[in-house]
Design an enzyme around this catalytic site. Structure first.
Site, PDB file in Angstrom:
ATOM      1  N   GLU A 294       2.955  -7.674   7.387  1.00  0.00           N
ATOM      2  CA  GLU A 294       1.334  -7.205   7.398  1.00  0.00           C
ATOM      3  C   GLU A 294       1.163  -6.311   5.961  1.00  0.00           C
ATOM      4  O   GLU A 294       0.845  -5.188   6.214  1.00  0.00           O
ATOM      5  CB  GLU A 294       1.202  -6.098   8.466  1.00  0.00           C
ATOM      6  N   PRO A 295       1.310  -7.072   4.738  1.00  0.00           N
ATOM      7  CA  PRO A 295       0.871  -6.340   3.644  1.00  0.00           C
ATOM      8  C   PRO A 295      -0.513  -6.330   3.580  1.00  0.00           C
ATOM      9  O   PRO A 295      -1.283  -7.242   3.971  1.00  0.00           O
ATOM     10  CB  PRO A 295       1.591  -7.084   2.607  1.00  0.00           C
ATOM     11  N   GLY A 296      -1.064  -4.850   3.136  1.00  0.00           N
ATOM     12  CA  GLY A 296      -2.408  -4.893   2.571  1.00  0.00           C
ATOM     13  C   GLY A 296      -2.406  -4.635   1.257  1.00  0.00           C
ATOM     14  O   GLY A 296      -2.664  -5.511   0.427  1.00  0.00           O
ATOM     15  N   ARG A 297      -2.096  -3.626   0.861  1.00  0.00           N
ATOM     16  CA  ARG A 297      -2.070  -3.192  -0.603  1.00  0.00           C
ATOM     17  C   ARG A 297      -1.557  -3.926  -1.618  1.00  0.00           C
ATOM     18  O   ARG A 297      -2.042  -4.304  -2.547  1.00  0.00           O
ATOM     19  CB  ARG A 297      -1.131  -1.733  -0.780  1.00  0.00           C
ATOM     20  N   CYS A 371     -20.329  15.767  -6.530  1.00  0.00           N
ATOM     21  CA  CYS A 371     -20.526  17.195  -6.351  1.00  0.00           C
ATOM     22  C   CYS A 371     -19.117  17.903  -5.669  1.00  0.00           C
ATOM     23  O   CYS A 371     -19.308  18.500  -4.668  1.00  0.00           O
ATOM     24  CB  CYS A 371     -21.556  17.790  -5.854  1.00  0.00           C
ATOM     25  N   GLU A 372     -17.990  17.702  -6.172  1.00  0.00           N
ATOM     26  CA  GLU A 372     -16.775  18.227  -5.955  1.00  0.00           C
ATOM     27  C   GLU A 372     -15.742  18.569  -7.174  1.00  0.00           C
ATOM     28  O   GLU A 372     -15.739  17.653  -7.783  1.00  0.00           O
ATOM     29  CB  GLU A 372     -15.913  17.375  -4.843  1.00  0.00           C
ATOM     30  N   TYR A 400      -7.527   0.225  -0.714  1.00  0.00           N
ATOM     31  CA  TYR A 400      -8.106   1.552  -0.080  1.00  0.00           C
ATOM     32  C   TYR A 400      -8.846   2.306  -1.026  1.00  0.00           C
ATOM     33  O   TYR A 400      -8.878   3.412  -1.099  1.00  0.00           O
ATOM     34  CB  TYR A 400      -6.668   2.219   0.262  1.00  0.00           C
TER      35      TYR A 400
HETATM   36  N1  PLP Z   1       0.022  -2.543   9.199  1.00  0.00           N
HETATM   37  C1  PLP Z   1      -0.459  -1.129   9.651  1.00  0.00           C
HETATM   38  C2  PLP Z   1      -0.059  -1.098  11.248  1.00  0.00           C
HETATM   39  C3  PLP Z   1      -0.852  -0.325   8.917  1.00  0.00           C
HETATM   40  O1  PLP Z   1      -1.113   0.846   9.402  1.00  0.00           O
HETATM   41  C4  PLP Z   1      -0.888  -0.518   7.692  1.00  0.00           C
HETATM   42  C5  PLP Z   1      -1.473   0.502   6.853  1.00  0.00           C
HETATM   43  O2  PLP Z   1      -1.605   1.735   7.066  1.00  0.00           O
HETATM   44  C6  PLP Z   1      -0.565  -1.994   7.016  1.00  0.00           C
HETATM   45  C7  PLP Z   1      -0.046  -2.523   7.925  1.00  0.00           C
HETATM   46  C8  PLP Z   1      -0.585  -2.205   5.358  1.00  0.00           C
HETATM   47  O3  PLP Z   1       0.068  -1.404   4.672  1.00  0.00           O
HETATM   48  P1  PLP Z   1      -0.125  -1.467   3.109  1.00  0.00           P
HETATM   49  O4  PLP Z   1      -1.483  -1.683   2.527  1.00  0.00           O
HETATM   50  O5  PLP Z   1       0.542  -0.399   2.431  1.00  0.00           O
HETATM   51  O6  PLP Z   1       0.636  -2.948   3.011  1.00  0.00           O
END
Ligand code: PLP
Length: 760
Positions: A294-297, A371-372, A400
């Site tokens: 499950e990669p996001g970043r 404004c921070e 993100y």
């Molecule tokens: N899966 C789960 C359950 C998550 O909470 C996250 C990020 O918080 C991710 C996958 C994706 O993480 P990343 O974006 O670091 O790959």
């Protein structure tokens, strides 16, 4: 360019940055800044890299899911669905966009740590493929929701906390013992959860899941977490007969953020992880489970570059130089939230200056516009000197950033474009100021009523009425029994229909106005209505001076406030025209001057004119009328018939006029859409102009109406100026019943009929 930039990005000798074949400065020009530019090739290449690595390195079935929390919009969902990825969502919102983007529900994994019964029910209803259950509360909710499913058991994963500490910022660690996420393996919660789930008739635990954190560089850490899950599964098999069919070791693979960071190749991460899974399964004597990453970043970060426009500089000698850009923590909160590091490149605005500016480097801090004090995007970076107007390009901006963007300081969120082969495509338009108000409701439905010569109008300000009221609401509000009672509604100041003309002082922006009859129909112009609106604006201190423009559907008019309290107002109403096409009057193009028509077996001579709205003037001074003919009776009896003559395709206002002398007229009015009325400003203009055109009068003309007199000046080019009194009547708040779409009281007369009598 280096590993931080999208594939194929390059900077030319003119310091132009090219992304997906598009020049960054042109994108910024066309779409504005801050702008997020996603490179399609990078998104596709990263997706394919995961899928290919899994195929090569893992000897059983495997699949990549995109963790939508990194950033999701419709076009991105469509792109990843097309690439054949699954998707991980954590909310009804992400689920909605994923489904709309074309992901079959079965390819959706649903995560979260505090989902309500409603959200879980929604996910079941949608048919999401996997739900990862995080805690006992969710487990009980799901057990109850699935109790009656029979043999069609819901496949779930249990989210476990494997007790592995990721080497990353504390805010993005999730796998250690002290975490809000998941069932802890060490304390026995994980086992208890498994037993509870195995006893629930509607649930089938098909796998386990963990996600130990984000922005992790050590593949071994992720591999260790995966091994712990397998060890746990093996224990559970021997103790309880649990079969591990699926393994989801989450996402979290890191990306380099600044030049000195090591590269983080997807292939070597997947290889290390796959190897560990295979080894752990072999050691435990387990069959290889389906492996779901499950990669996001690491799928999206590198694909995007944020473009900002440079503005103010502040040099504090011996301390620091701040360079401010037009975005910051509202579009990218990561530096403020967890000290994320970024780098940047200058994109020069004026190419002619490059030669002399190229070697001029300095250490600066890039500040945002919010404004921070903590709104700092990059602390201490050495860059070529930045001048106002230059662009600053920040790479690794895809993950993100927009996903966490806010409207802090009520900043509209940036536009997002997708670039490919030299073609930019808008994925998300920039938010507008109106978007910022889209969820807001006014404090109350306030109204302001004024009258001028017995014409009464109600001003409804868009501050209280974001949209013009519906025709039904207008009928109710204007109704003299059920409502407030008025000759019409003035909705404004709204967006002007047209730009200022030279007639307006300093070209000030006109105030927009829309006018409505009591029957709910819209009309173009009203002399008294416009003067009332001018008085309203004056009372609210809106105009910059005593002279200002109002834009109507019938054209631009200019108001003059004659005294300080606004009690006398004159209005430059624009030009009168007798052209049949402008009015409009049916038949061949002509001027309709004293044309004979027969109405109710009576022959009348009519003159037609327009001053933005149509008028039909009948002079009551020839042999066909008795000397004592009552003007009011004529207006009431013949007005409605003339209004709807086929000669007037848009219907018409009607005036019966008796000249008293060269500068005085007496008049009775039948108003289109309203009926008999005591006074009308445009009618006075039409009557005076028509009297001049037919040789009966000369300017100025005082027009006497039952409601009072108006002073009309007509210039040689037929432009007309109207002067008279205006006064407030009352103000207040209408009930929601009146403003909304509630039906009239039973037995009530239709509010649509406008058979009004003069006000006493
Ligand atoms: N899966 C789960 C359950 C998550 O909470 C996250 C990020 O918080 C991710 C996958 C994706 O993480 P990343 O974006 O670091 O790959």
């Amino acid at each position: 360019m280096d590993k931080l930039w999208p594939i194929g990005a390059r900077m030319d000798e003119d310091e132009e940055l090219w992304l997906g074949g598009c020049a960054a400065s042109e994108l910024a020009e066309r779409f504005g800044t801050p702008l997020y530019v996603f490179d399609e090739a990078t998104l596709r290449q990263r997706s394919q890299a995961y899928q290919a690595a899994l195929k090569r390195r893992y000897p059983a079935s495997a699949q990549t899911a995109y963790a939508a929390k990194a950033y999701l919009c419709l076009a991105l969902a469509q792109l990843f669905a097309e690439e054949g990825l699954d998707i991980d969502v954590v909310s009804a919102g992400e689920l909605h966009v994923a489904l709309r983007g074309g992901f079959p529900a079965a390819r959706v994994h649903f995560h979260g740590n505090n989902r309500s019964a409603g959200e879980l029910a929604q996910a079941l209803e949608a048919g999401v493929g996997r739900i990862a259950v995080d805690n006992f509360h969710e487990l009980e909710l799901l057990a109850a929701l699935t109790a009656s499913r029979g043999s069609d058991r819901l496949p779930i994963w249990l989210r476990l906390a494997p007790g592995v500490q990721a080497h990353t910022h504390a805010h993005i660690q999730t796998g250690q013992v002290d975490t809000k996420f998941g069932f802890t393996i060490a304390g026995g919660d994980a086992e208890r959860a498994l037993l509870r789930a195995m006893s629930a008739p509607g649930i089938e635990v098909v796998g386990v899941h963990a996600h130990i954190g984000s922005q992790i560089y050590q593949a071994e850490t992720l591999a260790t977490a995966a091994s712990r899950l397998i060890e746990f599964a093996a224990q559970m098999r021997s103790r309880h007969g649990f079969i591990l069919a699926e393994l989801s070791p989450g996402g979290g693979w890191g990306v380099p953020m600044v030049e000195g960071d090591p590269a983080a190749p997807i292939e070597s991460f997947v290889a290390t992880l796959a190897q560990a899974v295979v080894a752990a399964c072999r050691a435990a004597g387990l069959e290889l489970p389906h492996l779901a990453l499950e990669p996001g970043r690491s799928l999206v970060a590198q694909a995007a570059v944020a473009l900002y426009r440079v503005g103010a500089r502040k040099e504090i000698p011996g301390v620091r130089t701040y360079v401010s850009v037009d975005g910051g923590m509202a579009d990218n909160i990561r530096p403020a939230l967890y000290e994320a590091k970024y780098t940047a490149r200058r994109v020069v605005n004026r190419k002619s200056q490059i030669a002399e500016r190229k070697s001029d480097h300095e250490r600066v801090t890039i500040a945002g516009r919010f404004c921070e004090s903590g709104d700092i995007l990059i602390r201490d970076i050495v860059l070529p000197r930045l001048e106002p107007g230059d662009l600053l390009a920040i790479p690794m901006a895809g993950a993100y950033t927009l996903a966490m963007a806010s409207n802090y300081n009520l900043a509209p969120r940036p536009a997002v474009v997708l670039v490919r082969d030299g073609q930019p495509r808008l994925m998300q338009r920039r938010e507008t100021l109106e978007d910022l108000l889209a969820r807001d409701l006014p404090r109350g439905r306030r109204f302001h009523k004024y009258q001028a010569l017995g014409n009464d109008y109600i001003v409804l300000d868009p501050a209280d009425w974001p949209l013009p009221p519906s025709p039904a609401a207008i009928r109710r509000i204007c109704d003299r029994r059920y409502g407030v009672g008025a000759d019409g509604i003035l909705w404004g100041p709204c967006e002007p229909a047209e730009a200022a003309t030279p007639a307006v002082p300093q070209g000030a922006r006109p105030f927009g106005l829309r006018l409505f009859n009591p029957d709910g129909s819209e009309f173009e112009k009203s002399g008294n209505g416009l003067r009332i609106f001018a008085r309203y604006l004056w009372d609210r201190r809106r105009p910059p001076g005593r002279q200002f423009a109002i834009s109507t559907a019938g054209g631009l008019v200019v108001a003059h406030v004659l005294d300080e309290d606004g009690s006398r107002i004159s209005m430059e109403m624009g030009r009168l025209s007798f052209d049949s096409r402008a009015i409009p009057v049916a038949g061949p193009p002509r001027e309709v001057i004293e044309e004979r028509i027969t109405v109710a077996s009576r022959e009348l001579r009519i003159t037609a004119a327009t001053i933005g709205n149509p008028h039909c003037v009948v002079f009551v001074d020839d042999e066909t009328f008795e000397v004592s003919q009552d003007l009011e009776g004529l207006a009431k009896n013949l007005g409605p018939l003339l209004e709807r003559q086929p000669l007037f395709p848009n219907r018409t206002n009607v005036q019966f006029v008796r000249p008293l002398d060269r500068h005085t007229l007496r008049m009775a009015i039948w108003e289109r859409g309203a009926g008999y009325t005591l006074a009308s400003g445009t009618s006075a203009c039409a009557a005076a102009g028509t009297a001049i055109r037919t040789g009966r009068c000369a300017s100025p003309v005082t027009v006497q109406m039952p409601g009072g007199a108006l002073h009309v000046e007509v210039a040689g080019d037929w432009s007309v100026r109207l002067t008279g009194a205006v006064e407030p009547v009352c103000r207040g708040e209408v009930s929601e019943g009146l403003a909304g779409e509630c039906p009239m009281p039973a037995g009530g007369r239709s509010p649509g009929s406008c058979n009004r009598s003069p006000r006493s």
